[in-house]
Design a protein around this motif. Structure first.
Motif, mmCIF file in Angstrom:
data_model
loop_
_atom_site.group_PDB
_atom_site.id
_atom_site.type_symbol
_atom_site.label_atom_id
_atom_site.label_comp_id
_atom_site.label_asym_id
_atom_site.label_seq_id
_atom_site.Cartn_x
_atom_site.Cartn_y
_atom_site.Cartn_z
ATOM 1 N N ALA A 1 21.836 -21.791 -9.743
ATOM 2 C CA ALA A 1 21.055 -23.036 -9.632
ATOM 3 C C ALA A 1 19.569 -22.785 -9.857
ATOM 4 O O ALA A 1 18.802 -23.718 -10.118
ATOM 5 N N MET A 2 19.155 -21.525 -9.748
ATOM 6 C CA MET A 2 17.745 -21.178 -10.014
ATOM 7 C C MET A 2 17.532 -20.827 -11.487
ATOM 8 O O MET A 2 16.479 -20.315 -11.871
ATOM 9 N N GLY A 3 18.548 -21.052 -12.302
ATOM 10 C CA GLY A 3 18.409 -20.805 -13.737
ATOM 11 C C GLY A 3 18.696 -19.353 -14.124
ATOM 12 O O GLY A 3 18.371 -18.939 -15.254
ATOM 13 N N LEU A 4 19.314 -18.576 -13.227
ATOM 14 C CA LEU A 4 19.575 -17.177 -13.529
ATOM 15 C C LEU A 4 20.946 -17.008 -14.191
ATOM 16 O O LEU A 4 21.866 -17.808 -13.961
ATOM 17 N N ALA B 1 15.735 -15.428 -1.555
ATOM 18 C CA ALA B 1 14.495 -14.668 -1.796
ATOM 19 C C ALA B 1 14.643 -13.817 -3.056
ATOM 20 O O ALA B 1 13.714 -13.711 -3.868
ATOM 21 N N LEU B 2 15.828 -13.238 -3.232
ATOM 22 C CA LEU B 2 16.067 -12.452 -4.438
ATOM 23 C C LEU B 2 15.996 -13.343 -5.675
ATOM 24 O O LEU B 2 15.379 -12.993 -6.682
ATOM 25 N N GLY B 3 16.616 -14.522 -5.576
ATOM 26 C CA GLY B 3 16.600 -15.452 -6.708
ATOM 27 C C GLY B 3 15.181 -15.845 -7.088
ATOM 28 O O GLY B 3 14.827 -15.868 -8.277
ATOM 29 N N ARG B 4 14.343 -16.126 -6.090
ATOM 30 C CA ARG B 4 12.949 -16.509 -6.387
ATOM 31 C C ARG B 4 12.213 -15.357 -7.065
ATOM 32 O O ARG B 4 11.424 -15.570 -7.983
ATOM 33 N N LYS B 5 12.466 -14.151 -6.589
ATOM 34 C CA LYS B 5 11.791 -12.989 -7.198
ATOM 35 C C LYS B 5 12.210 -12.835 -8.661
ATOM 36 O O LYS B 5 11.370 -12.676 -9.542
ATOM 37 N N VAL B 6 13.515 -12.906 -8.926
ATOM 38 C CA VAL B 6 13.974 -12.707 -10.311
ATOM 39 C C VAL B 6 13.488 -13.859 -11.193
ATOM 40 O O VAL B 6 13.120 -13.647 -12.358
ATOM 41 N N ALA B 7 13.449 -15.056 -10.620
ATOM 42 C CA ALA B 7 12.995 -16.211 -11.414
ATOM 43 C C ALA B 7 11.535 -16.075 -11.828
ATOM 44 O O ALA B 7 11.083 -16.757 -12.753
ATOM 45 N N SER B 8 10.789 -15.183 -11.159
ATOM 46 C CA SER B 8 9.377 -14.994 -11.525
ATOM 47 C C SER B 8 9.230 -13.953 -12.644
ATOM 48 O O SER B 8 8.111 -13.669 -13.076
ATOM 49 N N LEU B 9 10.354 -13.398 -13.105
ATOM 50 C CA LEU B 9 10.303 -12.364 -14.140
ATOM 51 C C LEU B 9 10.730 -12.927 -15.492
ATOM 52 O O LEU B 9 11.257 -14.046 -15.567
ATOM 53 N N LEU C 1 7.388 -3.031 -15.112
ATOM 54 C CA LEU C 1 8.368 -2.877 -16.197
ATOM 55 C C LEU C 1 8.552 -4.189 -16.956
ATOM 56 O O LEU C 1 8.638 -4.203 -18.186
ATOM 57 N N ASP C 2 8.618 -5.276 -16.199
ATOM 58 C CA ASP C 2 8.796 -6.590 -16.807
ATOM 59 C C ASP C 2 7.623 -6.903 -17.738
ATOM 60 O O ASP C 2 7.812 -7.350 -18.872
ATOM 61 N N GLU C 3 6.410 -6.614 -17.245
ATOM 62 C CA GLU C 3 5.212 -6.886 -18.055
ATOM 63 C C GLU C 3 5.156 -5.976 -19.278
ATOM 64 O O GLU C 3 4.590 -6.349 -20.313
ATOM 65 N N ALA C 4 5.744 -4.776 -19.152
ATOM 66 C CA ALA C 4 5.759 -3.844 -20.290
ATOM 67 C C ALA C 4 6.809 -4.241 -21.324
ATOM 68 O O ALA C 4 6.935 -3.598 -22.368
ATOM 69 N N GLY C 5 7.584 -5.291 -21.023
ATOM 70 C CA GLY C 5 8.574 -5.777 -21.994
ATOM 71 C C GLY C 5 9.911 -5.070 -21.927
ATOM 72 O O GLY C 5 10.721 -5.178 -22.858
ATOM 73 N N ALA C 6 10.162 -4.338 -20.840
ATOM 74 C CA ALA C 6 11.429 -3.605 -20.729
ATOM 75 C C ALA C 6 12.596 -4.577 -20.565
ATOM 76 O O ALA C 6 12.456 -5.646 -19.967
ATOM 77 N N GLU C 7 13.750 -4.183 -21.110
ATOM 78 C CA GLU C 7 15.002 -4.928 -20.883
ATOM 79 C C GLU C 7 15.503 -4.551 -19.492
ATOM 80 O O GLU C 7 15.681 -3.360 -19.195
ATOM 81 N N ILE C 8 15.728 -5.562 -18.634
ATOM 82 C CA ILE C 8 16.105 -5.275 -17.243
ATOM 83 C C ILE C 8 17.283 -6.153 -16.849
ATOM 84 O O ILE C 8 17.256 -7.375 -17.068
ATOM 85 N N TRP C 9 18.303 -5.537 -16.276
ATOM 86 C CA TRP C 9 19.358 -6.290 -15.601
ATOM 87 C C TRP C 9 19.224 -5.965 -14.121
ATOM 88 O O TRP C 9 19.269 -4.785 -13.727
ATOM 89 N N ILE C 10 19.071 -6.993 -13.309
ATOM 90 C CA ILE C 10 18.984 -6.785 -11.861
ATOM 91 C C ILE C 10 20.389 -6.560 -11.300
ATOM 92 O O ILE C 10 21.336 -7.271 -11.678
ATOM 93 N N ARG C 11 20.515 -5.610 -10.399
ATOM 94 C CA ARG C 11 21.803 -5.390 -9.714
ATOM 95 C C ARG C 11 21.581 -5.628 -8.224
ATOM 96 O O ARG C 11 20.663 -5.071 -7.619
#
Ligand code: SF4
Ligand code: SF4
Length: 299
Positions: A290-293, A235-243, A209-219
């Motif tokens: 602190a991870m820029g999120l 771990a969640l922060g690292r995953k979101v920071a990769s998007l 979805l991220d690569e398709a350009g979708a608008e995403i809010w993580i919950r």
């Protein structure tokens, strides 16, 4: 085409931007132990019994093919294993203690409900959010609703666990404006144990979805002793920071679902949990920040 909703919540301000109508579609392939909408888990009709309203009149016992028992305290207790979900008891309960949720609706019937609050959406930048359960469990109905909403210029959001076929999720991305995407546990074994399904497809769909350009809010639900360890938060922060997306909503656990479990007469293993401590929420928010999120507390 019909779908099965178990709730239509108007004036919702926690399920996307502006004032929204949240449509809760029935059925979910997950089995999160902390689920806040247990009446939405099954695709079947669900009998809700509000014991506080029961006056012990016994009318339900008279009409039921598998009669509930009225206990010495005057409250009716239904044997869920034999309940046919026929609704006969609902019809005769003058106290309004019983109701069935999960009646089928057509796309047009649902859209008529949604359209009633169009003025609020337009004034507030809101729209409609499809939630559940897991809305992709009824993906044909969901996609049909999204298509009609788009034709009518209504903003839409889909609140999903991400556990759905990839092609369906990507098709939804062409029809909706926003995904509210739940991430819970970032460890595969813990995810299988406490959510009931594998984690890998959830993450793969998120990246797609991220690569398709979708608008995403993580919950991210913060459940004491379940999801709130700093290992999981980081771990969640690292995953979101990769998007591409940076937005994370922390959803602190609260005990309000306890009533819902009581109403479907089901035991809840988290009934004894306290609400998540404010310090814990703050700590998680600071770590993610602190991870820029872009961290928000609440929906
Ligand atoms: S009909 Fe309603 S009020 Fe009467 S016993 Fe049954 S649940 Fe209670
Ligand atoms: S829904 Fe039907 S079977 Fe179930 S308790 Fe009510 S009357 Fe009995």
């Amino acid at each position: 085409m019909t779908g099965t909703c178990f709730n239509i919540q108007r004036y919702s301000v926690h399920d996307g931007p502006g004032i929204r109508t949240t449509v809760f579609l029935k059925g979910c392939p997950l089995s999160c132990t902390w689920c806040h909408n247990p009446e939405g888990m099954s695709r079947e009709l669900e009998l809700i019994v509000v014991q506080d309203r029961c006056v012990g009149c016994g009318a339900c016992v008279e009409v039921c093919p598998n009669p509930p028992v009225v206990d010495p305290g005057g409250r009716s207790v239904t044997d869920r294993r034999s309940c046919l979900r026929c609704g006969s008891c609902v019809d005769v309960c003058v106290a309004g203690a019983r109701r069935l949720v999960g009646q089928p609706m057509t796309v047009e019937e649902l859209l008529a409900e949604i359209e009633r609050d169009r003025a609020f959406y337009e004034e507030s930048g809101g729209g409609v959010t499809f939630s559940g359960g897991e809305p992709f469990e009824q993906h044909e109905f969901l996609l049909a609703c999204l298509r009609v909403c788009r034709e009518r210029g209504l903003h839409t959001a889909v609140d999903t666990s991400g556990y759905a076929p990839r092609d369906v999720i990507l098709e939804a991305a062409t029809l909706t404006d926003l995904f509210l995407y739940d991430l819970k546990l970032l460890d595969e074994a813990r995810h299988r144990e406490l959510v009931g399904v594998p984690l890998a497809p959830v993450l793969e769909n998120l990246h797609a979805l991220d690569e398709a350009g979708a608008e995403i809010w993580i919950r991210f639900p913060l459940i004491p002793g379940v999801t709130d360890s700093m290992d999981n938060v980081n771990a969640l922060g690292r995953k979101v920071a990769s998007l591409r997306t940076r937005r994370v909503h922390l959803l602190p656990f609260h005990r309000t679902a306890a009533d819902k479990y009581a109403r479907i007469e089901r035991a809840w293993e988290h009934a004894g949990l306290e609400d998540v401590a404010e310090d814990r929420v703050k700590e998680a928010a600071e770590a993610l920040g602190a991870m820029g999120l872009d961290v928000r507390i609440g929906g």
